[in-house]
Scaffold this motif. Structure first.
Motif, PDB file in Angstrom:
ATOM      1  N   PHE A  16       0.870  -1.182   0.000  1.00 56.41           N
ATOM      2  CA  PHE A  16       0.000   0.000   0.000  1.00 56.41           C
ATOM      3  C   PHE A  16       0.912   1.238   0.000  1.00 56.41           C
ATOM      4  N   GLY A  17       0.915   1.968  -1.118  1.00 57.62           N
ATOM      5  CA  GLY A  17       1.756   3.169  -1.205  1.00 57.62           C
ATOM      6  C   GLY A  17       3.049   2.949  -1.967  1.00 57.62           C
ATOM      7  N   PRO A  18       3.004   2.262  -3.137  1.00 54.43           N
ATOM      8  CA  PRO A  18       4.249   2.017  -3.879  1.00 54.43           C
ATOM      9  C   PRO A  18       4.821   3.266  -4.538  1.00 54.43           C
ATOM     10  N   THR A  19       4.030   4.359  -4.639  1.00 53.50           N
ATOM     11  CA  THR A  19       4.596   5.600  -5.182  1.00 53.50           C
ATOM     12  C   THR A  19       5.472   6.290  -4.151  1.00 53.50           C
ATOM     13  N   GLY A  20       5.422   5.838  -2.914  1.00 54.50           N
ATOM     14  CA  GLY A  20       6.233   6.445  -1.857  1.00 54.50           C
ATOM     15  C   GLY A  20       7.691   6.052  -1.977  1.00 54.50           C
ATOM     16  N   ASP A  21       8.550   6.865  -1.395  1.00 50.47           N
ATOM     17  CA  ASP A  21       9.989   6.586  -1.476  1.00 50.47           C
ATOM     18  C   ASP A  21      10.318   5.220  -0.883  1.00 50.47           C
ATOM     19  N   VAL A  22       9.763   4.934   0.283  1.00 55.06           N
ATOM     20  CA  VAL A  22      10.025   3.637   0.926  1.00 55.06           C
ATOM     21  C   VAL A  22       9.219   2.538   0.229  1.00 55.06           C
ATOM     22  N   GLY A  23       7.943   2.811  -0.044  1.00 53.23           N
ATOM     23  CA  GLY A  23       7.057   1.796  -0.630  1.00 53.23           C
ATOM     24  C   GLY A  23       7.574   1.275  -1.965  1.00 53.23           C
ATOM     25  N   GLY A  24       8.128   2.148  -2.794  1.00 49.77           N
ATOM     26  CA  GLY A  24       8.643   1.709  -4.097  1.00 49.77           C
ATOM     27  C   GLY A  24       9.777   0.712  -3.930  1.00 49.77           C
ATOM     28  N   MET A  41      -2.871   1.194  -4.852  1.00 49.31           N
ATOM     29  CA  MET A  41      -2.688   2.630  -5.061  1.00 49.31           C
ATOM     30  C   MET A  41      -4.028   3.362  -5.027  1.00 49.31           C
ATOM     31  N   ARG A  42      -3.972   4.606  -4.535  1.00 53.73           N
ATOM     32  CA  ARG A  42      -5.183   5.432  -4.603  1.00 53.73           C
ATOM     33  C   ARG A  42      -5.479   5.779  -6.053  1.00 53.73           C
ATOM     34  N   ASP A  43      -4.438   6.001  -6.834  1.00 49.14           N
ATOM     35  CA  ASP A  43      -4.591   6.320  -8.250  1.00 49.14           C
ATOM     36  C   ASP A  43      -3.719   5.342  -9.038  1.00 49.14           C
ATOM     37  N   THR A  45      -3.172   4.964 -12.012  1.00 52.13           N
ATOM     38  CA  THR A  45      -2.526   5.430 -13.247  1.00 52.13           C
ATOM     39  C   THR A  45      -1.192   6.137 -12.961  1.00 52.13           C
ATOM     40  N   LYS A  46      -0.882   6.327 -11.691  1.00 55.50           N
ATOM     41  CA  LYS A  46       0.333   7.075 -11.345  1.00 55.50           C
ATOM     42  C   LYS A  46       1.608   6.320 -11.723  1.00 55.50           C
ATOM     43  N   THR A  47       2.653   7.066 -12.037  1.00 53.34           N
ATOM     44  CA  THR A  47       3.959   6.452 -12.307  1.00 53.34           C
ATOM     45  C   THR A  47       4.604   6.035 -10.987  1.00 53.34           C
ATOM     46  N   ASP A  64      -7.438   2.642  -0.970  1.00 55.59           N
ATOM     47  CA  ASP A  64      -7.123   3.807  -0.126  1.00 55.59           C
ATOM     48  C   ASP A  64      -7.107   3.291   1.307  1.00 55.59           C
ATOM     49  N   LEU A  65      -5.983   3.477   1.974  1.00 59.23           N
ATOM     50  CA  LEU A  65      -5.841   2.926   3.333  1.00 59.23           C
ATOM     51  C   LEU A  65      -6.811   3.555   4.322  1.00 59.23           C
ATOM     52  N   SER A  66      -7.406   4.684   3.964  1.00 62.47           N
ATOM     53  CA  SER A  66      -8.377   5.281   4.885  1.00 62.47           C
ATOM     54  C   SER A  66      -9.800   4.790   4.573  1.00 62.47           C
ATOM     55  N   TYR A  86       1.860   2.096   5.329  1.00 61.12           N
ATOM     56  CA  TYR A  86       2.267   3.399   5.875  1.00 61.12           C
ATOM     57  C   TYR A  86       1.219   3.875   6.869  1.00 61.12           C
ATOM     58  N   LEU A  87       1.623   4.793   7.746  1.00 62.72           N
ATOM     59  CA  LEU A  87       0.652   5.582   8.504  1.00 62.72           C
ATOM     60  C   LEU A  87       0.001   6.568   7.542  1.00 62.72           C
ATOM     61  N   VAL A  88      -1.319   6.555   7.459  1.00 63.14           N
ATOM     62  CA  VAL A  88      -2.025   7.619   6.730  1.00 63.14           C
ATOM     63  C   VAL A  88      -3.082   8.170   7.680  1.00 63.14           C
ATOM     64  N   ARG A 154      11.318   1.024  12.594  1.00 67.47           N
ATOM     65  CA  ARG A 154      11.342   2.354  13.222  1.00 67.47           C
ATOM     66  C   ARG A 154      12.565   3.133  12.738  1.00 67.47           C
ATOM     67  N   PRO A 155      12.462   3.744  11.550  1.00 67.63           N
ATOM     68  CA  PRO A 155      13.581   4.526  11.042  1.00 67.63           C
ATOM     69  C   PRO A 155      13.682   5.878  11.722  1.00 67.63           C
ATOM     70  N   ALA A 156      14.881   6.458  11.673  1.00 66.39           N
ATOM     71  CA  ALA A 156      15.087   7.781  12.280  1.00 66.39           C
ATOM     72  C   ALA A 156      14.858   8.866  11.232  1.00 66.39           C
ATOM     73  N   TYR A 157      15.880   9.598  10.817  1.00 64.80           N
ATOM     74  CA  TYR A 157      15.679  10.811   9.994  1.00 64.80           C
ATOM     75  C   TYR A 157      15.997  10.516   8.533  1.00 64.80           C
ATOM     76  N   PHE A 158      14.978  10.624   7.670  1.00 65.21           N
ATOM     77  CA  PHE A 158      15.148  10.244   6.257  1.00 65.21           C
ATOM     78  C   PHE A 158      16.095  11.205   5.529  1.00 65.21           C
ATOM     79  N   SER A 160      15.750  11.944   2.604  1.00 65.16           N
ATOM     80  CA  SER A 160      14.888  12.726   1.696  1.00 65.16           C
ATOM     81  C   SER A 160      14.302  13.962   2.365  1.00 65.16           C
ATOM     82  N   ASN A 161      14.391  14.047   3.691  1.00 60.73           N
ATOM     83  CA  ASN A 161      13.726  15.157   4.396  1.00 60.73           C
ATOM     84  C   ASN A 161      14.162  16.554   3.959  1.00 60.73           C
ATOM     85  N   PRO A 162      15.449  16.797   3.734  1.00 61.53           N
ATOM     86  CA  PRO A 162      15.813  18.169   3.332  1.00 61.53           C
ATOM     87  C   PRO A 162      15.075  18.606   2.072  1.00 61.53           C
TER      88      PRO A 162
HETATM   89  N1  LIG Z   1      10.623  11.507   7.171  1.00 63.01           N
HETATM   90  C1  LIG Z   1      11.166  10.910   8.225  1.00 63.01           C
HETATM   91  O1  LIG Z   1      12.241  11.287   8.698  1.00 63.01           O
HETATM   92  C2  LIG Z   1      10.458   9.737   8.840  1.00 63.01           C
HETATM   93  C3  LIG Z   1      10.997   9.146   9.971  1.00 63.01           C
HETATM   94  C4  LIG Z   1      10.366   8.030  10.529  1.00 63.01           C
HETATM   95  C5  LIG Z   1       9.212   7.525   9.944  1.00 63.01           C
HETATM   96  N2  LIG Z   1       8.682   8.131   8.834  1.00 63.01           N
HETATM   97  C6  LIG Z   1       7.457   7.559   8.225  1.00 63.01           C
HETATM   98  O2  LIG Z   1       7.664   7.428   6.834  1.00 63.01           O
HETATM   99  C7  LIG Z   1       6.630   8.088   6.140  1.00 63.01           C
HETATM  100  C8  LIG Z   1       7.180   8.730   4.891  1.00 63.01           C
HETATM  101  O3  LIG Z   1       7.696   7.724   4.045  1.00 63.01           O
HETATM  102  P1  LIG Z   1       8.008   8.098   2.514  1.00 63.01           P
HETATM  103  O4  LIG Z   1       8.935   9.243   2.488  1.00 63.01           O
HETATM  104  O5  LIG Z   1       8.361   6.850   1.801  1.00 63.01           O
HETATM  105  O6  LIG Z   1       6.553   8.601   2.075  1.00 63.01           O
HETATM  106  P2  LIG Z   1       6.107   9.290   0.739  1.00 63.01           P
HETATM  107  O7  LIG Z   1       7.187   9.230  -0.269  1.00 63.01           O
HETATM  108  O8  LIG Z   1       5.497  10.590   1.094  1.00 63.01           O
HETATM  109  O9  LIG Z   1       4.923   8.301   0.251  1.00 63.01           O
HETATM  110  C9  LIG Z   1       3.740   8.161   0.957  1.00 63.01           C
HETATM  111  C10 LIG Z   1       2.940   7.073   0.271  1.00 63.01           C
HETATM  112  O10 LIG Z   1       1.712   6.884   0.994  1.00 63.01           O
HETATM  113  C11 LIG Z   1       0.676   6.811   0.037  1.00 63.01           C
HETATM  114  N3  LIG Z   1      -0.576   7.201   0.653  1.00 63.01           N
HETATM  115  C12 LIG Z   1      -0.859   8.384   1.239  1.00 63.01           C
HETATM  116  N4  LIG Z   1      -2.124   8.360   1.692  1.00 63.01           N
HETATM  117  C13 LIG Z   1      -2.627   7.134   1.372  1.00 63.01           C
HETATM  118  C14 LIG Z   1      -3.870   6.503   1.564  1.00 63.01           C
HETATM  119  N5  LIG Z   1      -4.886   7.121   2.176  1.00 63.01           N
HETATM  120  N6  LIG Z   1      -4.033   5.232   1.119  1.00 63.01           N
HETATM  121  C15 LIG Z   1      -3.025   4.586   0.481  1.00 63.01           C
HETATM  122  N7  LIG Z   1      -1.815   5.127   0.273  1.00 63.01           N
HETATM  123  C16 LIG Z   1      -1.635   6.390   0.714  1.00 63.01           C
HETATM  124  C17 LIG Z   1       1.094   7.763  -1.058  1.00 63.01           C
HETATM  125  O11 LIG Z   1       0.392   7.449  -2.226  1.00 63.01           O
HETATM  126  P3  LIG Z   1      -0.209   8.523  -3.266  1.00 63.01           P
HETATM  127  O12 LIG Z   1       0.622   8.345  -4.510  1.00 63.01           O
HETATM  128  O13 LIG Z   1      -1.617   8.105  -3.439  1.00 63.01           O
HETATM  129  O14 LIG Z   1      -0.078   9.893  -2.653  1.00 63.01           O
HETATM  130  C18 LIG Z   1       2.573   7.411  -1.162  1.00 63.01           C
HETATM  131  O15 LIG Z   1       2.731   6.254  -1.939  1.00 63.01           O
HETATM  132  C19 LIG Z   1       6.097   9.154   7.115  1.00 63.01           C
HETATM  133  O16 LIG Z   1       4.763   9.485   6.814  1.00 63.01           O
HETATM  134  C20 LIG Z   1       6.246   8.452   8.439  1.00 63.01           C
HETATM  135  O17 LIG Z   1       5.116   7.631   8.649  1.00 63.01           O
HETATM  136  C21 LIG Z   1       9.289   9.222   8.265  1.00 63.01           C
END
Ligand SMILES: NC(=O)c1ccc[n+]([C@@H]2O[C@H](COP(=O)([O-])OP(=O)(O)OC[C@H]3O[C@@H](n4cnc5c(N)ncnc54)[C@H](OP(=O)(O)O)[C@@H]3O)[C@@H](O)[C@H]2O)c1
Length: 328
Positions: A16-24, A41-43, A45-47, A64-66, A86-88, A154-158, A160-162
């Motif tokens: 759930f969430g393969p477009t995400g950085d971690v999910g992919g 995926m919610r959409d 058709t997304k790349t 949609d996870l919600s 993921y947490l959504v 339980r990851p710390a600071y990504f 990708s955050n900057p």
């Molecule tokens: N940043 C940090 O330092 C840090 C540290 C510890 C833990 N985390 C955790 O890691 C997460 C961020 O990871 P990331 O960077 O890989 O995230 P990301 O790139 O923002 O991707 C989030 C993914 O969640 C999907 N998503 C969002 N809402 C959804 C829903 N309702 N149903 C299904 N999928 C949904 C998005 O899909 P769409 O394409 O549909 O938008 C996207 O694929 C944070 O939210 C937190 O929980 C982050």
């Protein structure tokens, strides 16, 4: 150390969430390790950039996870027994969606939680004031209550955050040879874990071979990057690799919250406040008893050393800063 990935047999998995950085990367790694992988995926058709030409080995399904009903339908269509989650935002800590996936056949979940949950603390004891830790802890509590076998990564600071928080990448500024960045506590140390490594750890767990028909209810792996850098040093490294000047605005905590909540980003204000407090007292410390084991967990789970921030930048800077400077 026993192979931490050797407890379940999950040949059919759903991410759930393969477009995400971690999910992919989770999807890619699970597939690389032989699992059939469904992209929920919610959409649809997304790349999914990271999968690209390998896309034909994956199947897409809408979810949609919600929305618990969509989760039920996706899991039933897939026949998957393991899920990446993921947490959504939901009002029940994902409980209804987790219950739905369990009822539809999911036996094992890999959940991306957070290092900000202290070790040896009952997840129900995390105070609501620790917003980010609290929200992730609520999902872990739901998984425990449902008796759904899971791993909390339980990851710390990504790393990708900057790019997602500090840098102003709006079109008006990102074409120039100077980028603006906004930080509070520029000397705060962070571990810069690559989402690639977190995803690979998740994918390895999802696709792990069987050695037991009853995996433990819960395993926790803290995950950290191999090198502690200050925010200022991270931003300087980005400038160096991308070939741009990064102009750092050092803001006090209250001003940074305003910028992140209202101006540059739309971060929920309580989360922004939590982050400034976390940055002020230090995010990760090499003296923290959790740190070295958390770096070692990356190798134990992925069979490779955790990626340095420079390696991460060399791989991703061009994509993350399109059209900027030398672009990596
Ligand atoms: N940043 C940090 O330092 C840090 C540290 C510890 C833990 N985390 C955790 O890691 C997460 C961020 O990871 P990331 O960077 O890989 O995230 P990301 O790139 O923002 O991707 C989030 C993914 O969640 C999907 N998503 C969002 N809402 C959804 C829903 N309702 N149903 C299904 N999928 C949904 C998005 O899909 P769409 O394409 O549909 O938008 C996207 O694929 C944070 O939210 C937190 O929980 C982050």
């Amino acid at each position: 150390m026993a192979n931490p990935t050797s407890n379940c047999n999950n040949n059919n998995v759903i991410v759930f969430g393969p477009t995400g950085d971690v999910g992919g990367f989770a999807a890619l790694e699970a597939s690389r390790r032989g699992a059939k992988v469904w992209l929920a995926m919610r959409d649809t058709t997304k790349t999914v950039a990271v999968l690209q030409e390998k896309e034909s080995s994956f199947e897409r399904v809408r979810a949609d996870l919600s929305d618990a009903a969509s989760v039920t339908a996706a899991v039933r269509t897939s026949g998957a027994t393991a899920a990446f989650v993921y947490l959504v935002p939901t009002n029940d800590g994902l409980r209804s969606s987790l219950a739905a996936m369990q009822a539809a056949g999911i036996e094992f979940v890999v959940f991306i939680s957070t290092y900000s949950i202290p070790s040896n603390v009952d997840v129900r004891a995390v105070p609501a004031s620790s917003v980010i830790a609290f929200e992730h802890a609520a999902v872990e509590a739901a998984l425990e209550d449902l008796q759904l076998a899971h791993v909390a990564l339980r990851p710390a600071y990504f790393a990708s955050n900057p790019f997602k928080l500090a840098l102003d990448l709006s079109s008006s500024s990102s074409s120039s040879s100077c980028l603006e960045a906004y930080v509070s506590n520029g000397d705060c140390l962070v571990d810069c874990i690559a989402p690639d490594d977190i995803g690979r750890a998740a994918g390895a767990l999802l696709a792990s071979p069987s050695s037991s028909s009853s995996p433990p209810l819960k395993r926790i792996f803290n995950l950290c990057g191999p090198q502690l850098l200050t925010f200022d040093a991270m931003l300087a490294a980005i400038g160096r690799v991308a070939g741009v000047d990064v102009h750092i605005h050092h803001l006090d905590a209250a001003r940074w919250v305003d910028v992140m909540a209202d101006e540059l980003r739309a971060l929920p204000r309580p989360a922004a406040v939590f982050l400034t407090e976390y940055y002020a007292r230090g995010f990760v410390s090499a003296q923290d008893a959790r740190y070295a084991p958390a770096v070692a967990n990356v190798r134990a789970l992925t069979d490779r050393d955790a990626m340095s921030f420079d390696e991460y930048l060399r791989l991703h800077c061009r994509r993350l800063l399109p059209g900027v400077g030398g672009g990596g």
